[in-house]
Design an enzyme around this catalytic site. Structure first.
Site, PDB file in Angstrom:
ATOM      1  N   ARG A 138     -15.442  13.527  15.785  1.00 60.84           N
ATOM      2  CA  ARG A 138     -14.344  12.744  15.229  1.00 60.84           C
ATOM      3  C   ARG A 138     -13.020  13.333  15.688  1.00 60.84           C
ATOM      4  O   ARG A 138     -12.943  14.469  16.156  1.00 60.84           O
ATOM      5  CB  ARG A 138     -14.363  12.780  13.685  1.00 60.84           C
TER       6      ARG A 138
ATOM      7  N   GLY B  12      -0.287   4.368  -1.865  1.00 61.83           N
ATOM      8  CA  GLY B  12      -1.557   4.977  -1.474  1.00 61.83           C
ATOM      9  C   GLY B  12      -1.347   6.268  -0.712  1.00 61.83           C
ATOM     10  O   GLY B  12      -0.230   6.806  -0.632  1.00 61.83           O
TER      11      GLY B  12
ATOM     12  N   LYS C 297     -10.109  -6.042  10.038  1.00 66.15           N
ATOM     13  CA  LYS C 297      -8.788  -5.528  10.433  1.00 66.15           C
ATOM     14  C   LYS C 297      -8.448  -5.922  11.871  1.00 66.15           C
ATOM     15  O   LYS C 297      -7.298  -6.204  12.188  1.00 66.15           O
ATOM     16  CB  LYS C 297      -8.738  -4.011  10.244  1.00 66.15           C
TER      17      LYS C 297
ATOM     18  N   ASP D   1     -24.875   9.008  10.310  1.00 69.33           N
ATOM     19  CA  ASP D   1     -23.821   9.783  10.972  1.00 69.33           C
ATOM     20  C   ASP D   1     -22.563   8.955  11.185  1.00 69.33           C
ATOM     21  O   ASP D   1     -21.491   9.490  11.420  1.00 69.33           O
ATOM     22  CB  ASP D   1     -24.300  10.210  12.361  1.00 69.33           C
TER      23      ASP D   1
ATOM     24  N   GLY E 120       0.826  -1.219   0.000  1.00 69.71           N
ATOM     25  CA  GLY E 120       0.000   0.000   0.000  1.00 69.71           C
ATOM     26  C   GLY E 120       0.854   1.260   0.000  1.00 69.71           C
ATOM     27  O   GLY E 120       0.362   2.355   0.273  1.00 69.71           O
TER      28      GLY E 120
ATOM     29  N   TYR F  23     -15.380  -3.878   7.689  1.00 68.06           N
ATOM     30  CA  TYR F  23     -13.998  -3.386   7.546  1.00 68.06           C
ATOM     31  C   TYR F  23     -13.271  -3.441   8.893  1.00 68.06           C
ATOM     32  O   TYR F  23     -12.165  -3.973   9.010  1.00 68.06           O
ATOM     33  CB  TYR F  23     -14.091  -1.951   7.011  1.00 68.06           C
TER      34      TYR F  23
ATOM     35  N   PRO G 238      -4.357   3.973  13.783  1.00 66.04           N
ATOM     36  CA  PRO G 238      -4.413   5.426  13.571  1.00 66.04           C
ATOM     37  C   PRO G 238      -5.847   5.946  13.604  1.00 66.04           C
ATOM     38  O   PRO G 238      -6.786   5.243  13.240  1.00 66.04           O
ATOM     39  CB  PRO G 238      -3.839   5.616  12.152  1.00 66.04           C
TER      40      PRO G 238
HETATM   41  N1  LIG Z   1      -7.286   6.870   5.351  1.00 66.09           N
HETATM   42  C1  LIG Z   1      -7.585   6.832   6.661  1.00 66.09           C
HETATM   43  O1  LIG Z   1      -8.279   7.725   7.194  1.00 66.09           O
HETATM   44  C2  LIG Z   1      -7.080   5.702   7.521  1.00 66.09           C
HETATM   45  C3  LIG Z   1      -7.299   5.780   8.906  1.00 66.09           C
HETATM   46  C4  LIG Z   1      -6.833   4.765   9.731  1.00 66.09           C
HETATM   47  C5  LIG Z   1      -6.179   3.684   9.166  1.00 66.09           C
HETATM   48  N2  LIG Z   1      -5.975   3.626   7.819  1.00 66.09           N
HETATM   49  C6  LIG Z   1      -5.275   2.468   7.285  1.00 66.09           C
HETATM   50  O2  LIG Z   1      -4.117   2.937   6.609  1.00 66.09           O
HETATM   51  C7  LIG Z   1      -3.813   2.095   5.516  1.00 66.09           C
HETATM   52  C8  LIG Z   1      -3.682   2.913   4.245  1.00 66.09           C
HETATM   53  O3  LIG Z   1      -4.917   3.578   3.979  1.00 66.09           O
HETATM   54  P1  LIG Z   1      -5.009   4.692   2.826  1.00 66.09           P
HETATM   55  O4  LIG Z   1      -6.102   5.596   3.207  1.00 66.09           O
HETATM   56  O5  LIG Z   1      -3.667   5.228   2.519  1.00 66.09           O
HETATM   57  O6  LIG Z   1      -5.528   3.807   1.613  1.00 66.09           O
HETATM   58  P2  LIG Z   1      -5.366   3.995   0.017  1.00 66.09           P
HETATM   59  O7  LIG Z   1      -4.892   5.356  -0.340  1.00 66.09           O
HETATM   60  O8  LIG Z   1      -6.650   3.517  -0.580  1.00 66.09           O
HETATM   61  O9  LIG Z   1      -4.215   2.992  -0.340  1.00 66.09           O
HETATM   62  C9  LIG Z   1      -4.440   1.621  -0.269  1.00 66.09           C
HETATM   63  C10 LIG Z   1      -3.316   0.927  -0.967  1.00 66.09           C
HETATM   64  O10 LIG Z   1      -3.582  -0.476  -0.854  1.00 66.09           O
HETATM   65  C11 LIG Z   1      -3.180  -1.097  -2.026  1.00 66.09           C
HETATM   66  N3  LIG Z   1      -4.052  -2.254  -2.291  1.00 66.09           N
HETATM   67  C12 LIG Z   1      -5.411  -2.283  -2.276  1.00 66.09           C
HETATM   68  N4  LIG Z   1      -5.832  -3.501  -2.615  1.00 66.09           N
HETATM   69  C13 LIG Z   1      -4.729  -4.250  -2.848  1.00 66.09           C
HETATM   70  C14 LIG Z   1      -4.518  -5.597  -3.241  1.00 66.09           C
HETATM   71  N5  LIG Z   1      -5.555  -6.434  -3.480  1.00 66.09           N
HETATM   72  N6  LIG Z   1      -3.241  -6.046  -3.379  1.00 66.09           N
HETATM   73  C15 LIG Z   1      -2.204  -5.215  -3.157  1.00 66.09           C
HETATM   74  N7  LIG Z   1      -2.321  -3.933  -2.771  1.00 66.09           N
HETATM   75  C16 LIG Z   1      -3.587  -3.467  -2.633  1.00 66.09           C
HETATM   76  C17 LIG Z   1      -3.331  -0.086  -3.151  1.00 66.09           C
HETATM   77  O11 LIG Z   1      -2.292  -0.367  -4.087  1.00 66.09           O
HETATM   78  P3  LIG Z   1      -2.245   0.219  -5.601  1.00 66.09           P
HETATM   79  O12 LIG Z   1      -1.926   1.678  -5.422  1.00 66.09           O
HETATM   80  O13 LIG Z   1      -1.177  -0.529  -6.279  1.00 66.09           O
HETATM   81  O14 LIG Z   1      -3.631  -0.005  -6.177  1.00 66.09           O
HETATM   82  C18 LIG Z   1      -3.180   1.239  -2.444  1.00 66.09           C
HETATM   83  O15 LIG Z   1      -1.919   1.810  -2.662  1.00 66.09           O
HETATM   84  C19 LIG Z   1      -4.940   1.056   5.472  1.00 66.09           C
HETATM   85  O16 LIG Z   1      -4.485  -0.123   6.090  1.00 66.09           O
HETATM   86  C20 LIG Z   1      -6.063   1.683   6.258  1.00 66.09           C
HETATM   87  O17 LIG Z   1      -6.889   0.722   6.855  1.00 66.09           O
HETATM   88  C21 LIG Z   1      -6.405   4.616   6.980  1.00 66.09           C
END
Ligand SMILES: NC(=O)c1ccc[n+]([C@@H]2O[C@H](COP(=O)([O-])OP(=O)(O)OC[C@H]3O[C@@H](n4cnc5c(N)ncnc54)[C@H](OP(=O)(O)O)[C@@H]3O)[C@@H](O)[C@H]2O)c1
Length: 322
Positions: A214, A17, A145, A274, A14, A141, A168
């Site tokens: 939040r 991302g 996790k 909400d 990831g 989800y 986080p």
């Molecule tokens: N965003 C938030 O507010 C938040 C809050 C708390 C925790 N998190 C956690 O932080 C982490 C990152 O979140 P994010 O918001 O940065 O998500 P994101 O921007 O959607 O990035 C997710 C990444 O996962 C990769 N991915 C998805 N499906 C995949 C698969 N089948 N095989 C391999 N790679 C795959 C994607 O790769 P590609 O780019 O190659 O498609 C993408 O780069 C996650 O674990 C999430 O649960 C996020």
């Protein structure tokens, strides 16, 4: 910890991302020279074979598992099955193949605040993780996790797999998804207010009642916290990463409206959910265990995010005119 990453091969699933891209930059700042970012098109981690091949081909010493299927309330409601399956499958494969690989020095698994029970007393403490069912819209989800935490703890006990698990708060910042269907609340609000300002719309409709609260963590701070934890923390217990500051959605909406400079009305669409009533994490453990304190004030982070999105949209408009 100076030199922790020196000479080590680091993999960030990831890593392309939103959070991952900042984590890769932070790792380099902290001395990691060899960082590999596997992409989904090459390693679809919902398939065990791809996870096994990733370990064999990249040969990591340290692996950060961030790959996930994520989104806001709308995306979670529309895809409960996919969100459960893909997050569960990716984690299962990454953790089990780590054991088979046998040479991983440390696995860092990134969880989510959506795993907490719907009515957790604030500030959320990790001891409360199992005291109830998560808020329904994000339960598939959050539970997928959270199951990975139990798996990582079981693998530590039975196979000696060294892993840590971090939770986080809701993240925001540049490079977030501004897709109105899939995205989270802050990018959706920024986009709606900017578009309404541009078109001169009299009002903007916002989901829910605005009465829930939040906590928002700036993405670069989250990346710093993850790197510090990797360097300094080795315990089996999960650790929250947050600011400890709670804000009502109605206040957040007014703050973003003011920062964007939109003069129209806000209309609350109370027919929309909400989500969880309150969210705010306890931050003591992260500070005690690895010295993490979030550095970015919400207003400063919002301004940076608005500025980034403004530049992206201006560039997209300029290239569509070429
Ligand atoms: N965003 C938030 O507010 C938040 C809050 C708390 C925790 N998190 C956690 O932080 C982490 C990152 O979140 P994010 O918001 O940065 O998500 P994101 O921007 O959607 O990035 C997710 C990444 O996962 C990769 N991915 C998805 N499906 C995949 C698969 N089948 N095989 C391999 N790679 C795959 C994607 O790769 P590609 O780019 O190659 O498609 C993408 O780069 C996650 O674990 C999430 O649960 C996020």
């Amino acid at each position: 910890m100076p030199g922790f990453f020196t000479g080590k091969k680091v993999v960030v699933t990831g890593g392309a991302g939103f959070l991952g891209s900042f984590l890769v930059e932070k790792l380099r700042e902290h001395g990691a020279e060899d960082v590999v970012v596997p992409r989904r098109r090459d390693y679809d981690l919902t398939r065990r074979e791809a996870a096994a091949r990733l370990y064999a081909e990249a040969g990591p010493d340290i692996l950060f598992h961030l790959a996930a299927t994520v989104g806001g309330i709308g995306a979670n409601r529309a895809n409960p099955g996919r969100f459960f399956y893909e997050n569960m499958a990716m984690g299962l494969h990454i953790i089990d193949e780590a054991r088979r690989y046998g040479r991983l020095q440390k696995l860092i698994v990134v969880g989510t605040t959506c795993s907490y029970p719907k009515y957790t007393p604030t500030p959320f403490r990790t001891a409360d993780l199992w005291n109830g069912y998560p808020e329904e819209t994000n339960a598939p989800y959050g539970i997928a996790k959270k199951a990975l935490l139990v798996m990582a703890q079981g693998y530590r006990e039975q196979y000696g797999l060294k892993s840590i698990y971090l939770i986080p708060a809701n993240l925001y910042g540049p490079r977030d998804s501004f897709d109105l269907e899939m995205g989270h609340v802050i990018p959706a609000l920024i986009r709606k207010f900017l578009e309404a300002k541009e078109t001169g719309a009299a009002s903007v409709t916002v989901w829910g009642s605005g009465e829930v609260s939040r906590e928002f963590l700036y993405v670069e701070d989250a990346a710093e916290g993850i790197v510090l934890a990797a360097e300094r923390y080795d315990g089996p217990e999960p650790v929250n990463l947050g600011t400890g500051e709670e804000i009502r959605i109605s206040e957040l909406v007014q703050e973003i409206r003011a920062l964007v400079g939109y003069q129209g009305q806000v209309v609350w669409d109370r027919a929309q959910p909400d989500g969880q009533p309150r969210r705010c994490l306890s931050t003591e453990c992260a500070e005690r265990a690895f010295g993490f304190r979030a550095a970015t004030d919400l207003r400063v982070g919002l301004l940076r995010t608005i500025e980034w999105y403004g530049i992206q949209t201006a560039q997209a408009q300029a290239s569509s005119l070429r």
